[in-house]
Write a protein that holds these residues in place. Structure first.
Motif, PDB file in Angstrom:
ATOM      1  N   THR A 140      30.754  37.223  39.149  1.00 22.74           N
ATOM      2  CA  THR A 140      31.600  38.170  38.416  1.00 22.74           C
ATOM      3  C   THR A 140      30.742  39.216  37.719  1.00 22.74           C
ATOM      4  OG1 THR A 140      31.601  36.865  36.395  1.00 22.74           O
ATOM      5  CG2 THR A 140      33.386  36.462  37.937  1.00 22.74           C
ATOM      6  N   GLU A 141      31.340  40.384  37.474  1.00 20.13           N
ATOM      7  CA  GLU A 141      30.695  41.398  36.646  1.00 20.13           C
ATOM      8  C   GLU A 141      31.583  41.622  35.431  1.00 20.13           C
ATOM      9  OE1 GLU A 141      29.242  46.047  36.502  1.00 20.13           O
ATOM     10  OE2 GLU A 141      29.945  45.230  38.394  1.00 20.13           O
ATOM     11  N   THR A 142      31.025  41.392  34.260  1.00 20.91           N
ATOM     12  CA  THR A 142      31.758  41.610  33.004  1.00 20.91           C
ATOM     13  C   THR A 142      30.893  42.444  32.075  1.00 20.91           C
ATOM     14  OG1 THR A 142      30.896  39.583  32.037  1.00 20.91           O
ATOM     15  CG2 THR A 142      33.018  39.427  33.138  1.00 20.91           C
ATOM     16  N   LYS A 143      31.557  43.153  31.167  1.00 25.96           N
ATOM     17  CA  LYS A 143      30.858  43.919  30.139  1.00 25.96           C
ATOM     18  C   LYS A 143      31.729  43.911  28.897  1.00 25.96           C
ATOM     19  CE  LYS A 143      28.581  48.308  29.302  1.00 25.96           C
ATOM     20  NZ  LYS A 143      28.298  49.644  29.828  1.00 25.96           N
ATOM     21  N   GLU A 144      31.152  43.456  27.808  1.00 24.76           N
ATOM     22  CA  GLU A 144      31.854  43.377  26.520  1.00 24.76           C
ATOM     23  C   GLU A 144      33.179  42.624  26.655  1.00 24.76           C
ATOM     24  OE1 GLU A 144      32.135  47.346  24.980  1.00 24.76           O
ATOM     25  OE2 GLU A 144      29.969  47.638  25.080  1.00 24.76           O
ATOM     26  N   GLY A 145      33.163  41.559  27.401  1.00 30.00           N
ATOM     27  CA  GLY A 145      34.338  40.711  27.549  1.00 30.00           C
ATOM     28  C   GLY A 145      35.354  41.187  28.570  1.00 30.00           C
ATOM     29  N   ASP A 179      33.137  33.855  54.193  1.00 30.72           N
ATOM     30  CA  ASP A 179      34.549  33.609  53.852  1.00 30.72           C
ATOM     31  C   ASP A 179      34.816  34.004  52.401  1.00 30.72           C
ATOM     32  OD1 ASP A 179      35.113  32.595  56.427  1.00 30.72           O
ATOM     33  OD2 ASP A 179      34.278  30.665  55.847  1.00 30.72           O
ATOM     34  N   ILE A 180      34.889  35.301  52.176  1.00 26.79           N
ATOM     35  CA  ILE A 180      34.932  35.881  50.832  1.00 26.79           C
ATOM     36  C   ILE A 180      36.348  36.323  50.463  1.00 26.79           C
ATOM     37  CG2 ILE A 180      34.055  37.803  49.445  1.00 26.79           C
ATOM     38  CD1 ILE A 180      31.698  37.870  51.529  1.00 26.79           C
ATOM     39  N   VAL A 181      36.721  36.075  49.213  1.00 28.82           N
ATOM     40  CA  VAL A 181      37.910  36.664  48.593  1.00 28.82           C
ATOM     41  C   VAL A 181      37.501  37.116  47.194  1.00 28.82           C
ATOM     42  CG1 VAL A 181      39.625  35.350  49.890  1.00 28.82           C
ATOM     43  CG2 VAL A 181      38.757  34.447  47.748  1.00 28.82           C
ATOM     44  N   GLY A 182      38.216  38.102  46.657  1.00 32.21           N
ATOM     45  CA  GLY A 182      37.862  38.563  45.326  1.00 32.21           C
ATOM     46  C   GLY A 182      38.914  39.479  44.743  1.00 32.21           C
ATOM     47  N   ASN A 183      38.661  39.922  43.509  1.00 34.49           N
ATOM     48  CA  ASN A 183      39.590  40.779  42.781  1.00 34.49           C
ATOM     49  C   ASN A 183      38.848  41.871  42.040  1.00 34.49           C
ATOM     50  OD1 ASN A 183      42.069  39.246  43.256  1.00 34.49           O
ATOM     51  ND2 ASN A 183      41.111  37.688  41.987  1.00 34.49           N
ATOM     52  N   PHE A 184      39.517  43.031  41.907  1.00 32.02           N
ATOM     53  CA  PHE A 184      39.069  44.099  41.026  1.00 32.02           C
ATOM     54  C   PHE A 184      39.989  44.090  39.809  1.00 32.02           C
ATOM     55  CE2 PHE A 184      37.773  45.801  45.197  1.00 32.02           C
ATOM     56  CZ  PHE A 184      36.427  46.017  44.946  1.00 32.02           C
ATOM     57  N   TYR A 185      39.432  44.348  38.628  1.00 31.46           N
ATOM     58  CA  TYR A 185      40.196  44.303  37.386  1.00 31.46           C
ATOM     59  C   TYR A 185      40.159  45.643  36.659  1.00 31.46           C
ATOM     60  CZ  TYR A 185      40.215  39.196  37.708  1.00 31.46           C
ATOM     61  OH  TYR A 185      40.405  37.911  38.112  1.00 31.46           O
ATOM     62  N   GLN A 186      41.250  45.938  35.947  1.00 31.23           N
ATOM     63  CA  GLN A 186      41.311  47.013  34.962  1.00 31.23           C
ATOM     64  C   GLN A 186      42.117  46.480  33.796  1.00 31.23           C
ATOM     65  OE1 GLN A 186      42.980  50.516  36.783  1.00 31.23           O
ATOM     66  NE2 GLN A 186      40.967  51.298  37.337  1.00 31.23           N
ATOM     67  N   ASP A 187      41.587  46.635  32.599  1.00 35.99           N
ATOM     68  CA  ASP A 187      42.242  46.115  31.389  1.00 35.99           C
ATOM     69  C   ASP A 187      42.572  44.634  31.539  1.00 35.99           C
ATOM     70  OD1 ASP A 187      42.126  48.702  30.282  1.00 35.99           O
ATOM     71  OD2 ASP A 187      43.994  49.242  31.305  1.00 35.99           O
ATOM     72  N   ASN A 188      41.645  43.888  32.116  1.00 34.27           N
ATOM     73  CA  ASN A 188      41.759  42.444  32.343  1.00 34.27           C
ATOM     74  C   ASN A 188      42.952  42.043  33.202  1.00 34.27           C
ATOM     75  OD1 ASN A 188      39.364  41.607  31.115  1.00 34.27           O
ATOM     76  ND2 ASN A 188      40.304  41.705  29.093  1.00 34.27           N
ATOM     77  N   GLN A 189      43.420  42.951  34.060  1.00 31.05           N
ATOM     78  CA  GLN A 189      44.492  42.641  35.003  1.00 31.05           C
ATOM     79  C   GLN A 189      44.028  42.999  36.411  1.00 31.05           C
ATOM     80  OE1 GLN A 189      48.280  44.290  34.051  1.00 31.05           O
ATOM     81  NE2 GLN A 189      48.297  43.454  31.970  1.00 31.05           N
ATOM     82  N   VAL A 190      44.435  42.207  37.382  1.00 35.43           N
ATOM     83  CA  VAL A 190      44.052  42.450  38.777  1.00 35.43           C
ATOM     84  C   VAL A 190      44.779  43.699  39.277  1.00 35.43           C
ATOM     85  CG1 VAL A 190      44.134  41.539  41.127  1.00 35.43           C
ATOM     86  CG2 VAL A 190      43.653  40.000  39.219  1.00 35.43           C
ATOM     87  N   VAL A 191      43.997  44.671  39.792  1.00 31.00           N
ATOM     88  CA  VAL A 191      44.583  45.882  40.367  1.00 31.00           C
ATOM     89  C   VAL A 191      44.448  45.904  41.884  1.00 31.00           C
ATOM     90  CG1 VAL A 191      44.373  47.318  38.316  1.00 31.00           C
ATOM     91  CG2 VAL A 191      42.478  47.205  39.938  1.00 31.00           C
TER      92      VAL A 191
END
Length: 191
Positions: free
Chosen positions: A55-60, A84-96
Protein backbone atom coordinates in the motif's frame (compact mmCIF):
# COMPACT_ATOMS: atom_id res chain seq x y z
CA UNK A 1 72.17 -45.72 -6.25
CA UNK A 2 73.15 -42.35 -7.57
CA UNK A 3 71.30 -42.99 -10.81
CA UNK A 4 68.26 -44.09 -8.86
CA UNK A 5 68.35 -40.91 -6.70
CA UNK A 6 68.76 -38.73 -9.78
CA UNK A 7 65.79 -40.54 -11.38
CA UNK A 8 63.66 -39.91 -8.25
CA UNK A 9 64.67 -36.25 -8.21
CA UNK A 10 63.78 -35.86 -11.91
CA UNK A 11 60.46 -37.69 -11.40
CA UNK A 12 59.66 -35.61 -8.30
CA UNK A 13 60.59 -32.40 -10.19
CA UNK A 14 58.35 -33.32 -13.15
CA UNK A 15 55.42 -34.09 -10.79
CA UNK A 16 56.01 -30.86 -8.83
CA UNK A 17 56.15 -28.78 -12.03
CA UNK A 18 52.97 -30.49 -13.35
CA UNK A 19 51.13 -29.83 -10.07
CA UNK A 20 52.32 -26.21 -10.00
CA UNK A 21 51.25 -25.74 -13.62
CA UNK A 22 47.80 -27.28 -12.89
CA UNK A 23 47.37 -25.11 -9.78
CA UNK A 24 48.25 -21.89 -11.65
CA UNK A 25 46.03 -22.84 -14.63
CA UNK A 26 43.09 -23.60 -12.34
CA UNK A 27 43.56 -20.24 -10.63
CA UNK A 28 43.56 -18.41 -13.95
CA UNK A 29 40.54 -20.33 -15.27
CA UNK A 30 38.40 -19.90 -12.13
CA UNK A 31 39.35 -16.31 -11.31
CA UNK A 32 36.36 -15.06 -13.33
CA UNK A 33 34.02 -17.45 -11.52
CA UNK A 34 34.89 -16.04 -8.12
CA UNK A 35 34.37 -12.48 -9.34
CA UNK A 36 30.94 -13.40 -10.77
CA UNK A 37 29.98 -15.09 -7.50
CA UNK A 38 30.96 -12.03 -5.50
CA UNK A 39 29.12 -9.65 -7.83
CA UNK A 40 25.95 -11.65 -8.47
CA UNK A 41 25.12 -14.23 -5.87
CA UNK A 42 26.32 -12.95 -2.54
CA UNK A 43 24.50 -9.59 -2.71
CA UNK A 44 21.34 -10.94 -4.35
CA UNK A 45 18.64 -12.55 -2.29
CA UNK A 46 15.18 -13.52 -3.44
CA UNK A 47 12.21 -14.13 -1.21
CA UNK A 48 9.20 -16.08 -2.52
CA UNK A 49 5.94 -14.72 -1.16
CA UNK A 50 2.33 -15.91 -1.00
CA UNK A 51 -0.53 -13.39 -0.50
CA UNK A 52 1.43 -10.13 -0.64
CA UNK A 53 -0.17 -6.72 0.11
CA UNK A 54 1.55 -3.41 -0.77
CA UNK A 55 0.00 0.00 0.00
CA UNK A 56 0.96 3.65 -0.40
CA UNK A 57 -0.23 5.95 2.38
CA UNK A 58 0.65 9.49 3.40
CA UNK A 59 -0.50 11.17 6.61
CA UNK A 60 -3.04 8.43 7.20
CA UNK A 61 -4.59 8.65 3.70
CA UNK A 62 -4.35 5.53 1.56
CA UNK A 63 -3.65 6.27 -2.13
CA UNK A 64 -3.55 2.74 -3.50
CA UNK A 65 -3.19 -0.88 -2.48
CA UNK A 66 -2.15 -3.91 -4.45
CA UNK A 67 -2.66 -7.56 -3.51
CA UNK A 68 -0.85 -10.44 -5.24
CA UNK A 69 -1.54 -14.15 -4.85
CA UNK A 70 2.15 -14.95 -5.24
CA UNK A 71 5.47 -13.48 -6.27
CA UNK A 72 9.01 -12.91 -5.16
CA UNK A 73 11.12 -10.01 -3.95
CA UNK A 74 14.65 -9.37 -5.21
CA UNK A 75 16.55 -7.33 -2.61
CA UNK A 76 19.42 -6.42 -4.94
CA UNK A 77 17.17 -4.67 -7.47
CA UNK A 78 14.51 -3.90 -4.83
CA UNK A 79 11.74 -5.16 -7.12
CA UNK A 80 8.75 -7.32 -6.27
CA UNK A 81 7.53 -9.53 -9.13
CA UNK A 82 3.81 -10.19 -8.62
CA UNK A 83 1.29 -12.72 -10.00
CA UNK A 84 -2.54 -12.69 -10.02
CA UNK A 85 -2.95 -9.08 -8.91
CA UNK A 86 -5.98 -7.11 -7.70
CA UNK A 87 -5.98 -3.66 -6.16
CA UNK A 88 -7.72 -0.36 -5.47
CA UNK A 89 -7.15 3.35 -5.95
CA UNK A 90 -8.40 5.65 -3.18
CA UNK A 91 -9.50 9.28 -2.85
CA UNK A 92 -10.60 10.64 0.53
CA UNK A 93 -10.21 7.10 1.92
CA UNK A 94 -12.84 5.73 -0.50
CA UNK A 95 -12.27 3.37 -3.43
CA UNK A 96 -12.61 5.23 -6.74
CA UNK A 97 -11.26 2.50 -9.02
CA UNK A 98 -10.25 -1.15 -8.83
CA UNK A 99 -7.84 -3.03 -11.02
CA UNK A 100 -6.66 -6.54 -11.87
CA UNK A 101 -3.77 -8.01 -13.83
CA UNK A 102 -2.20 -11.41 -14.39
CA UNK A 103 1.35 -10.19 -13.75
CA UNK A 104 3.23 -7.09 -12.62
CA UNK A 105 6.19 -5.54 -10.82
CA UNK A 106 6.66 -3.04 -8.03
CA UNK A 107 9.94 -1.10 -7.82
CA UNK A 108 10.62 0.01 -4.26
CA UNK A 109 13.26 2.57 -5.28
CA UNK A 110 11.17 4.25 -8.01
CA UNK A 111 7.82 3.62 -6.24
CA UNK A 112 6.55 2.44 -9.64
CA UNK A 113 4.02 -0.27 -10.41
CA UNK A 114 3.88 -1.85 -13.86
CA UNK A 115 1.05 -4.27 -14.69
CA UNK A 116 1.35 -6.69 -17.63
CA UNK A 117 -1.08 -9.13 -19.23
CA UNK A 118 -4.86 -8.89 -18.99
CA UNK A 119 -4.80 -5.56 -17.17
CA UNK A 120 -8.12 -3.89 -16.39
CA UNK A 121 -9.13 -0.82 -14.34
CA UNK A 122 -12.82 -0.37 -13.47
CA UNK A 123 -14.04 2.97 -12.09
CA UNK A 124 -16.85 3.26 -9.59
CA UNK A 125 -19.22 4.64 -12.29
CA UNK A 126 -18.70 1.45 -14.35
CA UNK A 127 -16.35 2.91 -16.95
CA UNK A 128 -13.27 0.79 -17.56
CA UNK A 129 -9.87 0.72 -19.25
CA UNK A 130 -7.99 -2.36 -20.40
CA UNK A 131 -4.51 -2.57 -21.94
CA UNK A 132 -1.50 -4.82 -22.43
CA UNK A 133 0.48 -2.74 -19.94
CA UNK A 134 -0.32 -0.06 -17.37
CA UNK A 135 2.15 1.80 -15.18
CA UNK A 136 2.16 4.54 -12.57
CA UNK A 137 4.67 5.94 -10.12
CA UNK A 138 2.94 7.22 -7.01
CA UNK A 139 -0.16 9.10 -5.99
CA UNK A 140 0.45 12.23 -8.09
CA UNK A 141 1.54 10.52 -11.31
CA UNK A 142 -0.67 9.80 -14.30
CA UNK A 143 -1.46 6.19 -15.17
CA UNK A 144 0.01 5.24 -18.55
CA UNK A 145 -1.86 2.55 -20.53
CA UNK A 146 -0.10 1.06 -23.59
CA UNK A 147 -0.86 -1.57 -26.20
CA UNK A 148 -4.39 -2.48 -27.30
CA UNK A 149 -5.95 0.15 -25.04
CA UNK A 150 -9.73 -0.13 -24.75
CA UNK A 151 -11.73 2.54 -22.90
CA UNK A 152 -15.43 2.05 -22.28
CA UNK A 153 -18.22 4.20 -20.89
CA UNK A 154 -21.00 1.57 -20.72
CA UNK A 155 -23.83 2.13 -23.22
CA UNK A 156 -22.18 5.36 -24.42
CA UNK A 157 -18.77 5.03 -26.04
CA UNK A 158 -15.90 2.61 -26.63
CA UNK A 159 -12.49 3.98 -27.67
CA UNK A 160 -9.60 1.86 -28.94
CA UNK A 161 -6.11 3.37 -28.94
CA UNK A 162 -2.39 2.65 -28.96
CA UNK A 163 -1.79 4.58 -25.76
CA UNK A 164 -3.68 6.60 -23.15
CA UNK A 165 -2.94 8.55 -19.98
CA UNK A 166 -5.36 8.68 -17.07
CA UNK A 167 -4.99 11.55 -14.63
CA UNK A 168 -4.13 10.84 -11.01
CA UNK A 169 -7.46 12.37 -9.91
CA UNK A 170 -9.31 9.91 -12.24
CA UNK A 171 -11.22 12.74 -13.95
CA UNK A 172 -9.44 13.20 -17.28
CA UNK A 173 -8.24 10.88 -19.98
CA UNK A 174 -5.94 11.55 -22.91
CA UNK A 175 -5.90 9.18 -25.89
CA UNK A 176 -2.66 9.03 -27.91
CA UNK A 177 -1.88 7.50 -31.30
CA UNK A 178 -4.16 5.76 -33.73
CA UNK A 179 -7.72 5.52 -32.36
CA UNK A 180 -11.09 4.07 -33.20
CA UNK A 181 -14.25 5.33 -31.50
CA UNK A 182 -17.66 3.65 -31.33
CA UNK A 183 -20.49 5.84 -30.02
CA UNK A 184 -23.74 4.33 -28.73
CA UNK A 185 -26.91 6.34 -28.21
CA UNK A 186 -30.40 5.09 -27.46
CA UNK A 187 -31.86 8.06 -29.35
CA UNK A 188 -35.37 8.16 -30.80
CA UNK A 189 -35.07 5.23 -33.15
CA UNK A 190 -38.40 3.85 -34.36
CA UNK A 191 -38.61 0.37 -35.76
Amino acid sequence: MKKRNIGYIILFSVIAIACLWAFISAGIITSGFQKKLEENSLGKQELTIQNMLITETKEGNKFWEIFAESGYYDNKDQVAVLNDIVGNFYQDNQVVASFESARGTYSETRKEIILYEKTLIVYKDGSNVSANQMSWAGSNADIIAQGNVRLELPSKVVVYADKATLSSDFKTLKVIGRTKTEIYDKGNLEI
